[in-house]
Design a protein around this motif. Structure first.
Motif, PDB file in Angstrom:
ATOM      1  N   HIS A  61       0.869  -1.182   0.000  1.00  0.00           N
ATOM      2  CA  HIS A  61       0.000   0.000   0.000  1.00  0.00           C
ATOM      3  C   HIS A  61       0.908   1.235   0.000  1.00  0.00           C
ATOM      4  N   GLU A  64       2.040   3.751   3.380  1.00  0.00           N
ATOM      5  CA  GLU A  64       2.590   3.120   4.582  1.00  0.00           C
ATOM      6  C   GLU A  64       4.110   3.164   4.441  1.00  0.00           C
ATOM      7  N   ARG A 103      -3.015   4.697  -0.989  1.00  0.00           N
ATOM      8  CA  ARG A 103      -3.145   3.262  -0.723  1.00  0.00           C
ATOM      9  C   ARG A 103      -3.171   2.463  -2.033  1.00  0.00           C
ATOM     10  N   HIS A 147       3.501  -3.871   6.547  1.00  0.00           N
ATOM     11  CA  HIS A 147       2.397  -2.908   6.433  1.00  0.00           C
ATOM     12  C   HIS A 147       2.346  -2.032   7.674  1.00  0.00           C
ATOM     13  N   SER A 148       1.609  -0.916   7.533  1.00  0.00           N
ATOM     14  CA  SER A 148       1.134  -0.155   8.687  1.00  0.00           C
ATOM     15  C   SER A 148      -0.248   0.377   8.307  1.00  0.00           C
TER      16      SER A 148
HETATM   17 ZN   LIG Z   1      -1.237  -2.053   4.178  1.00  0.00          ZN
END
Ligand SMILES: [Zn+2]
Length: 333
Positions: A61, A64, A103, A147-148
């Motif tokens: 994404h 992030e 994203r 991810h975050s």
């Molecule tokens: Zn993510």
């Protein structure tokens, strides 16, 4: 017999060559400002003789940041003679989304992490997914995807794995998750597992570790340090890098059922009544959503559906119906 379509992506690196290579996955993309152009997705390969292959990714994404920074720093600093086996690093997996800070991809609105297994003849995002599905994942023994929360969620920093049908694979993934040594470890329940990179890697029998390390569309010194420590710990755990792992205390969390998710049914302004990392009891007030169109209306109250630790929250101050307001996970040790 149907002919298998070739993916149009060509790598500028040789996956079999020893040493460090910094190159690109070149994805042809004809468009107004470049008739015979391409999307150039950066990739680094660090290889030293025989051994396992690790595939580390960030930027699945585009909003992030721990993964992209920790991994590009790792790619720029690794001494190939210190590695055993092969490490493939793609810090900006959905590169067009990373460049846009969004994203999903600005080219086709594709959410890479809902696009698996992808298509070799599909959109740009589907082609990236297909290349991972059929070329990179099969090479890998260990897969880490960092991810975050991005612009709309914030998380307690955790490494995660999923419940898998094969207990032996599950144990290997859990060991990897613990080796990452984030402050929290999460046995994660997905609301929407279809199309995930996670699901694709797990279905191929890989050791798969993912993370959620923060959010809000930025990073902190602390969350980046957790990511940088985690990637090194994981390489050491897999005996691919010399050194002592840096361990700390990790709190084990579990998402046993759908009751972990608290979902907004209203639009308005978000009043968080409890913060990330706080413990709540079932029935306790977690958030209110206030009507911003008129005064004199009582806010809508959202109460915990189960007891646990607030592990994720909606980040922006405005909230829409259908947004995840909070995730409440059970502390298991
Ligand atoms: Zn993510």
């Amino acid at each position: 017999m149907t002919e298998t379509l070739r993916n149009p992506i060509s790598p500028t690196v040789d996956f079999e060559r020893d040493g460090v290579q910094h190159g690109f996955l070149r994805l042809p993309y004809s468009r107004d400002d470049s008739a015979w152009g391409a999307v150039m997705i950066p990739i680094s390969v660090v290889k030293n003789g025989a051994g396992p292959t690790a595939l580390f990714t960030g930027g699945n994404h585009g909003d992030e940041y721990e993964g992209p920074l920790a991994l590009s720093k790792l790619a720029g600093s690794l001494d190939p003679t210190a590695i055993r086996g092969r490490l493939i690093i793609v810090p900006f997996m959905n590169a067009p989304a990373v460049w846009a800070g969004t994203r999903t991809s600005p080219i086709d609105r594709g959410n890479l992490n809902r696009s698996f297994p992808g298509r070799p003849d599909g959109t740009v995002t589907q082609k990236i997914a297909d290349y991972f599905q059929r070329t990179l994942l099969p090479m890998a023994d260990l897969v880490l995807d960092i991810h975050s929360g991005g612009k709309t969620l914030d998380f307690l920093p955790f490494a995660a794995c999923h419940l898998l049908p094969d207990p032996a694979q599950q144990a290997r993934c859990e060991a990897g998750m613990r080796a990452f040594a984030a402050p929290y470890c999460m046995r994660m329940l997905e609301q929407d597992a279809q199309g995930l990179y996670d699901t694709a890697a797990e279905a191929l029998g890989k050791v798969f570790v993912t993370t959620e390390l923060g959010g809000g569309g930025t990073l902190s010194a602390r969350s980046l340090a957790i990511a940088e420590r985690g990637v090194r710990n994981l390489l050491i755990h897999f005996d691919m890098l010399e050194g002592e792992p840096q361990r700390g205390e990790s709190v084990m969390l579990d998402m046993p059922d759908d009751g972990c998710y608290l979902c907004s049914e209203s639009d308005g302004l978000l009043e968080m009544c409890r913060d990330l990392g706080e413990t709540v009891q079932a029935g306790e007030l977690v958030a209110r959503v206030h009507d911003a169109r008129r005064t004199g209306v009582a806010p809508v109250e959202y109460r915990a559906r189960r007891a646990g630790l607030i592990s994720a929250r909606h980040f922006p101050g405005r909230v829409q119906s259908g947004d995840t307001l909070a995730v409440i996970a059970e502390v298991v040790g």
